[in-house]
Design an enzyme around this catalytic site. Structure first.
Site, PDB file in Angstrom:
ATOM      1  CE1 TYR A  90      44.917  42.419  44.787  1.00 28.23           C
ATOM      2  CE2 TYR A  90      43.188  41.478  46.168  1.00 28.23           C
ATOM      3  CZ  TYR A  90      44.514  41.800  45.959  1.00 28.23           C
ATOM      4  OH  TYR A  90      45.457  41.494  46.920  1.00 28.23           O
ATOM      5  CE  LYS A 100      46.962  39.845  49.492  1.00 25.53           C
ATOM      6  NZ  LYS A 100      48.256  39.541  50.177  1.00 25.53           N
TER       7      LYS A 100
HETATM    8  O1  0WE Z   1      47.962  42.220  46.314  1.00 28.98           O
HETATM    9  C1  0WE Z   1      48.237  43.046  45.476  1.00 28.98           C
HETATM   10  C2  0WE Z   1      49.008  42.659  44.226  1.00 28.98           C
HETATM   11  C3  0WE Z   1      49.650  41.327  44.303  1.00 28.98           C
HETATM   12  C4  0WE Z   1      50.070  40.765  42.957  1.00 28.98           C
HETATM   13  C5  0WE Z   1      50.618  41.550  41.955  1.00 28.98           C
HETATM   14  C6  0WE Z   1      50.999  40.956  40.756  1.00 28.98           C
HETATM   15  C7  0WE Z   1      51.536  41.752  39.602  1.00 28.98           C
HETATM   16  C8  0WE Z   1      52.415  40.912  38.714  1.00 28.98           C
HETATM   17  C9  0WE Z   1      49.918  39.427  42.758  1.00 28.98           C
HETATM   18  N1  0WE Z   1      50.268  38.840  41.594  1.00 28.98           N
HETATM   19  C10 0WE Z   1      50.819  39.569  40.615  1.00 28.98           C
HETATM   20  N2  0WE Z   1      51.177  38.925  39.468  1.00 28.98           N
HETATM   21  C11 0WE Z   1      51.896  39.517  38.490  1.00 28.98           C
HETATM   22  O2  0WE Z   1      52.175  38.912  37.451  1.00 28.98           O
HETATM   23  N3  0WE Z   1      47.813  44.356  45.641  1.00 28.98           N
HETATM   24  C12 0WE Z   1      47.009  44.690  46.789  1.00 28.98           C
HETATM   25  C13 0WE Z   1      48.097  45.428  44.678  1.00 28.98           C
HETATM   26  C14 0WE Z   1      47.028  45.452  43.657  1.00 28.98           C
HETATM   27  O3  0WE Z   1      47.038  44.604  42.615  1.00 28.98           O
HETATM   28  C15 0WE Z   1      45.899  44.840  41.878  1.00 28.98           C
HETATM   29  C16 0WE Z   1      45.152  45.849  42.475  1.00 28.98           C
HETATM   30  C17 0WE Z   1      45.877  46.240  43.639  1.00 28.98           C
HETATM   31  C18 0WE Z   1      45.465  47.281  44.625  1.00 28.98           C
HETATM   32  C19 0WE Z   1      45.452  44.223  40.724  1.00 28.98           C
HETATM   33  C20 0WE Z   1      44.259  44.636  40.155  1.00 28.98           C
HETATM   34  C21 0WE Z   1      43.519  45.627  40.742  1.00 28.98           C
HETATM   35  C22 0WE Z   1      43.956  46.248  41.920  1.00 28.98           C
END
Ligand code: 0WE
Length: 261
Positions: free
Chosen positions: A161, A168
């Site tokens: 993450y 966050k």
């Molecule tokens: O906040 C998030 C994800 C937000 C996010 C997702 C992406 C994917 C595509 C931000 N930036 C990007 N950039 C991209 O290119 N989450 C809470 C979901 C999430 O994302 C993870 C998680 C979780 C849970 C990434 C790694 C590990 C766990």
């Protein structure tokens, strides 16, 4: 009168940032706000997502206000809030459900985060709330409720993450400082910390399916969160039921956050 006729947000005017498609958390909360009686406007990021939002928000009436907005562009935000002022005259609710970090920053080590990936993640995912809040404040003349989305990776290390966790953390701290600034105006600011959801933002994150399985096995409720449950929490935070709740991070994660192991 049936129970579904209870409209806790009737007469409320809101704006929703972050609907990409029908799986978006923003869409789940928008539907719940709409069902609770709110009138909503939407922004979308880029022409690519315009058709999606037209199809979804069309269900709320052909006159639903849809506006393009790249949250890293001050001019876009200025235009959005100018049109909200014209169309609504006032604003009661704001949903911020926007985040982005460059893909490569979510893959390797946090140690390798570039200055540019760090900057972009914080600009899109954290500063955007401050930028919106400042523009929304003069429109929230009868008080209001701002809601943003966060994740536990802000507090504990969730492998990969990475910089999103740091962004966050900045977002959650921003919620507290905004709550302090805006409390005297009866504007509340809160975050919902959701368990992992199967959205566009999560798709393609390696090991995401395993993460959903892990939550299912370890969360006290032994399941994952339903989009409608984020909707119900969004309605609560927007409603007078939460009139004394501000500056908080509310965990909607089937209890996962209480676990030590
Ligand atoms: O906040 C998030 C994800 C937000 C996010 C997702 C992406 C994917 C595509 C931000 N930036 C990007 N950039 C991209 O290119 N989450 C809470 C979901 C999430 O994302 C993870 C998680 C979780 C849970 C990434 C790694 C590990 C766990």
């Amino acid at each position: 009168m049936g129970i579904m006729d209870f409209k806790p947000l009737s007469g409320k005017l809101g704006v929703v940032f972050g609907v990409a498609n029908k799986h978006s958390i923003a869409w789940a909360i928008a539907q719940a706000w709409h069902d609770a009686g709110a009138k909503l406007a939407f922004t979308y990021q880029g022409e690519r997502l315009k058709e999606n939002i037209e199809e979804l928000a069309g269900a709320f009436g052909a006159d639903t206000l849809l506006m393009p907005c790249d949250v890293t562009h001050d001019e876009d935000l200025d235009a959005v809030f100018a049109r909200l002022k014209e169309s609504f005259g006032r604003l009661d609710l704001l949903l911020h459900s926007v985040a982005f970090a460059p893909r490569e920053a979510l893959e390797g080590r946090f140690l390798d985060t570039s200055r540019e990936a760090f900057r972009v993640a914080h600009d899109v995912s954290a500063y955007s709330l401050v930028a919106m809040a400042r523009r929304a404040t003069p429109l929230m003349t009868q008080g209001g409720s701002m809601v943003t989305m966060t994740y536990y990776g802000s507090v504990k290390v969730v492998p990969h993450y990475n910089v999103m966790g740091v962004a966050k953390a900045a977002l959650e701290a921003s919620v507290r400082y905004l709550a302090h600034d805006l409390g005297p105006k009866k504007i509340r600011v809160n975050a919902i910390s959701s368990g992992p959801m199967n959205t566009l933002a999560a798709r393609g994150i390696s090991g995401f399916t395993l993460m959903l399985k892990h939550y299912e096995e370890h969360a006290p409720l032994r399941r994952n969160v339903e989009p409608s449950e984020l909707g119900a929490t969004g309605v609560f935070l927007a409603s007078d039921g939460a009139a004394a709740v501000t500056g908080q991070v509310l965990y909607v994660d089937c209890g996962y956050e209480v676990m030590g192991m």
